[in-house]
Design a protein around this motif. Structure first.
Motif, PDB file in Angstrom:
ATOM      1  N   GLU A   1       0.804  -1.223   0.000  1.00 27.53           N
ATOM      2  CA  GLU A   1       0.000   0.000   0.000  1.00 27.53           C
ATOM      3  C   GLU A   1       0.838   1.275   0.000  1.00 27.53           C
ATOM      4  O   GLU A   1       0.405   2.292  -0.537  1.00 27.53           O
ATOM      5  CB  GLU A   1      -0.927   0.003   1.217  1.00 27.53           C
ATOM      6  CG  GLU A   1      -1.965  -1.117   1.168  1.00 27.53           C
ATOM      7  CD  GLU A   1      -2.756  -1.251   2.455  1.00 27.53           C
ATOM      8  OE1 GLU A   1      -2.619  -0.375   3.341  1.00 27.53           O
ATOM      9  OE2 GLU A   1      -3.508  -2.232   2.578  1.00 27.53           O
ATOM     10  N   GLN A   2       2.031   1.238   0.620  1.00 25.66           N
ATOM     11  CA  GLN A   2       2.792   2.475   0.783  1.00 25.66           C
ATOM     12  C   GLN A   2       4.231   2.392   0.288  1.00 25.66           C
ATOM     13  O   GLN A   2       4.961   3.380   0.345  1.00 25.66           O
ATOM     14  CB  GLN A   2       2.790   2.884   2.256  1.00 25.66           C
ATOM     15  CG  GLN A   2       1.398   3.152   2.766  1.00 25.66           C
ATOM     16  CD  GLN A   2       1.405   3.548   4.235  1.00 25.66           C
ATOM     17  OE1 GLN A   2       2.415   3.999   4.761  1.00 25.66           O
ATOM     18  NE2 GLN A   2       0.288   3.392   4.886  1.00 25.66           N
ATOM     19  N   GLY A   3       4.649   1.206  -0.171  1.00 22.14           N
ATOM     20  CA  GLY A   3       6.014   1.069  -0.653  1.00 22.14           C
ATOM     21  C   GLY A   3       7.041   1.087   0.467  1.00 22.14           C
ATOM     22  O   GLY A   3       8.199   1.392   0.242  1.00 22.14           O
ATOM     23  N   ILE A   4       6.616   0.758   1.695  1.00 25.32           N
ATOM     24  CA  ILE A   4       7.518   0.711   2.846  1.00 25.32           C
ATOM     25  C   ILE A   4       7.949  -0.734   3.053  1.00 25.32           C
ATOM     26  O   ILE A   4       7.120  -1.630   3.117  1.00 25.32           O
ATOM     27  CB  ILE A   4       6.811   1.241   4.109  1.00 25.32           C
ATOM     28  CG1 ILE A   4       6.447   2.705   3.913  1.00 25.32           C
ATOM     29  CG2 ILE A   4       7.675   1.030   5.344  1.00 25.32           C
ATOM     30  CD1 ILE A   4       5.560   3.255   5.003  1.00 25.32           C
ATOM     31  N   LEU A   5       9.245  -0.935   3.177  1.00 23.74           N
ATOM     32  CA  LEU A   5       9.773  -2.282   3.350  1.00 23.74           C
ATOM     33  C   LEU A   5      10.388  -2.411   4.739  1.00 23.74           C
ATOM     34  O   LEU A   5      11.288  -1.657   5.097  1.00 23.74           O
ATOM     35  CB  LEU A   5      10.830  -2.571   2.284  1.00 23.74           C
ATOM     36  CG  LEU A   5      11.459  -3.954   2.289  1.00 23.74           C
ATOM     37  CD1 LEU A   5      10.393  -5.030   2.081  1.00 23.74           C
ATOM     38  CD2 LEU A   5      12.532  -4.040   1.225  1.00 23.74           C
ATOM     39  N   ALA A   6       9.889  -3.343   5.521  1.00 21.23           N
ATOM     40  CA  ALA A   6      10.433  -3.639   6.849  1.00 21.23           C
ATOM     41  C   ALA A   6      11.021  -5.041   6.800  1.00 21.23           C
ATOM     42  O   ALA A   6      10.298  -6.016   6.611  1.00 21.23           O
ATOM     43  CB  ALA A   6       9.330  -3.548   7.901  1.00 21.23           C
ATOM     44  N   VAL A   7      12.344  -5.125   6.956  1.00 25.12           N
ATOM     45  CA  VAL A   7      13.032  -6.404   6.824  1.00 25.12           C
ATOM     46  C   VAL A   7      13.987  -6.570   7.994  1.00 25.12           C
ATOM     47  O   VAL A   7      14.778  -5.670   8.287  1.00 25.12           O
ATOM     48  CB  VAL A   7      13.851  -6.460   5.512  1.00 25.12           C
ATOM     49  CG1 VAL A   7      14.557  -7.793   5.366  1.00 25.12           C
ATOM     50  CG2 VAL A   7      12.980  -6.187   4.317  1.00 25.12           C
ATOM     51  N   ALA A   8      13.934  -7.721   8.652  1.00 28.06           N
ATOM     52  CA  ALA A   8      14.926  -8.037   9.679  1.00 28.06           C
ATOM     53  C   ALA A   8      16.202  -8.483   8.973  1.00 28.06           C
ATOM     54  O   ALA A   8      16.156  -9.276   8.029  1.00 28.06           O
ATOM     55  CB  ALA A   8      14.416  -9.142  10.592  1.00 28.06           C
TER      56      ALA A   8
END
Length: 68
Positions: A28-35
């Motif tokens: 939806e927002q192009g935000i990537l959260a990656v560990a």
């Protein structure tokens, strides 16, 4: 007769799975959260995540707790 509510309207209910939140953030927002230690990533991909994080936010402290 109305039941007493302990949470304001719109709050409570089911919590979203963290993976669902990350997926929706990306879609939806192009935000990537990656560990950085996500087991689904290959070694080069983890290194890229580490480099991007360091470049954008600075180096991580030594002895940082890893996510399992």
């Amino acid at each position: 007769m109305r039941r007493m509510r302990f949470t304001p309207p719109g709050y409570g209910g089911q919590r979203r799975d963290p993976e669902q939140v990350k997926r929706e953030g990306w879609l939806e927002q192009g935000i990537l959260a990656v560990a950085v230690d996500d087991p689904r990533l290959t070694w080069p991909e983890r290194e890229l995540v580490e480099q991007l994080g360091s470049r954008l936010y600075g180096p991580r402290p030594q002895g940082e707790v890893r996510h399992g």
